[in-house]
Write a protein that holds these residues in place. Structure first.
Motif, PDB file in Angstrom:
ATOM      1  N   CYS A   1     -31.467-103.217  63.452  1.00  0.00           N
ATOM      2  CA  CYS A   1     -31.592-101.764  64.230  1.00  0.00           C
ATOM      3  C   CYS A   1     -32.901-101.970  65.380  1.00  0.00           C
ATOM      4  CB  CYS A   1     -31.926-100.699  63.383  1.00  0.00           C
ATOM      5  SG  CYS A   1     -30.553-100.041  62.536  1.00  0.00           S
TER       6      CYS A   1
ATOM      7  N   GLU B   1     -24.795 -97.688  65.209  1.00  0.00           N
ATOM      8  CA  GLU B   1     -25.259 -96.381  65.980  1.00  0.00           C
ATOM      9  C   GLU B   1     -26.002 -95.333  65.076  1.00  0.00           C
ATOM     10  OE1 GLU B   1     -23.616 -93.054  69.376  1.00  0.00           O
ATOM     11  OE2 GLU B   1     -22.345 -94.648  68.175  1.00  0.00           O
TER      12      GLU B   1
ATOM     13  N   GLU C   1     -29.059 -96.425  63.806  1.00  0.00           N
ATOM     14  CA  GLU C   1     -30.218 -96.355  64.961  1.00  0.00           C
ATOM     15  C   GLU C   1     -30.717 -94.792  64.833  1.00  0.00           C
ATOM     16  OE1 GLU C   1     -31.689 -98.335  66.521  1.00  0.00           O
ATOM     17  OE2 GLU C   1     -30.507 -99.928  66.990  1.00  0.00           O
ATOM     18  N   HIS C   2     -29.886 -93.849  64.834  1.00  0.00           N
ATOM     19  CA  HIS C   2     -30.225 -92.301  64.752  1.00  0.00           C
ATOM     20  C   HIS C   2     -31.060 -92.177  63.391  1.00  0.00           C
ATOM     21  CE1 HIS C   2     -27.985 -91.690  68.110  1.00  0.00           C
ATOM     22  NE2 HIS C   2     -26.691 -91.709  67.573  1.00  0.00           N
TER      23      HIS C   2
END
Length: 333
Positions: free
Chosen positions: A318, A284, A287-288
């Motif tokens: 990703c 996660e 991804e950011h």
């Protein structure tokens, strides 16, 4: 020869017990390479600074053996005694040693023995020294001694140093500054009268100075004592201009984080991102990160992705990586 190539070459020759001499200017990591190889191989390493020895220190002291009624040589305790089957006998500063000490070392290198002492079979000999042009007090190596070595010459490499510094957690402002000014990594001038100058070793000292959090008024003289006054002033000025950075934690959590406009800040930001993200970073957060990298100027975005991939971070998994490739693929050739 760049440091990584020199390290690989030294490692091969150590395995074959081929004597070698590592040349290079001061502060570029010659002795560090030898210690790293010994640590990685799990073998012994004895570092002898020959410039501190007398000829008798290396050969040993004669004494009368009453049993054999002969004079024998008592070998020095600092030479390998066989308790460790393999290792590296590192003869540092060999060409700064007095000619008589070099003559004693010659027999050890040539015959792997000196007096009554014999070097254990599993031990390799590596020597190192500065070049005659490096302003040090050196003695020209006799041709018979020089011919006993394979000679390798090292030179600093900013890209390799940067990768090493990121892995070691060197202060991001140092990494960022030397990414922007790679020529500042090594600024040795044999004609300069100044005592302090920039080398990979002295930049590591700057990192330790910053981590010691000295009082503000001490920062300039301490750093100047490591890399010289002029370069210290430039670095601290650059560092001050680069300190306005976004919150890295908020960035990785997907917060609304701005992109710095200053190239100085962008260099430091790139170094911080590389140091904060690793193979254990949750998908996660990656991804950011990819979403933020799409907003960075191309050269900085590509710098971060290449370095993270080199360190084994699987950005390819990703969802945002495809969009990143479409935007920056033309810069990857």
């Amino acid at each position: 020869m760049k440091p990584l190539e020199a390290k690989l070459a030294v490692s091969h020759l150590v395995e074959e017990r081929v004597p070698l001499f590592l040349w290079g200017p001061p502060g570029i990591g010659k002795s560090s390479i030898v210690r790293q190889i010994a640590d990685e191989k799990g073998i012994g390493c004895i570092d002898l600074r020959l410039s501190l020895l007398d000829p008798t220190d290396l050969r040993g002291i004669p004494f009368f053996d009453q049993a054999s009624r002969q004079a024998v040589w008592a070998p020095p305790a600092f030479l390998p005694d066989g308790s460790e089957p393999e290792g590296i006998l590192f003869l540092d500063e060999l060409n700064t040693a007095a000619p008589m000490v070099q003559a004693s070392a010659y027999q050890l290198i040539l015959d792997r023995r000196i007096g009554e002492y014999e070097l254990p079979a599993g031990w390799a000999i590596v020597a190192a020294g500065n070049r005659e042009s490096d302003r040090g007090v050196v003695y020209r190596m006799p041709a018979p001694l020089a011919n006993r070595f394979v000679h390798l010459e090292m030179e600093p490499d900013p890209d390799q140093w940067r990768s090493w510094a990121l892995e070691r957690g060197i202060d991001p402002t140092i990494v960022g500054y030397l990414s922007a000014r790679p020529e500042a990594l090594f600024m040795f001038d044999a004609r300069s009268p100044h005592r302090s100058f920039a080398t990979p070793r002295s930049w590591e000292y700057v990192d330790k100075i910053l981590k010691s959090t000295p009082e503000r008024e001490l920062l300039m003289p301490l750093i100047a004592g490591a890399i010289g006054e002029e370069l210290a002033a430039q670095f601290l000025s650059w560092r001050s201009a680069a300190m306005e950075l976004p919150d890295i934690g908020a960035l990785l959590e997907g917060g609304d984080v701005s992109v710095p406009e200053s190239p100085n800040a962008l260099h430091v930001l790139a170094s911080l991102l590389i140091q904060r993200v690793g193979t254990d970073t949750p998908k996660e957060r990656l991804e950011h990160l990819m979403a933020y990298l799409l907003r960075l100027p191309p050269e900085f975005s590509v710098m971060v992705v290449k370095e993270l991939q080199h360190r084994g971070v699987l950005l390819e998994k990703c969802d945002g990586f495809k969009a990143w490739i479409r935007k920056f693929a033309h810069l990857l050739a």
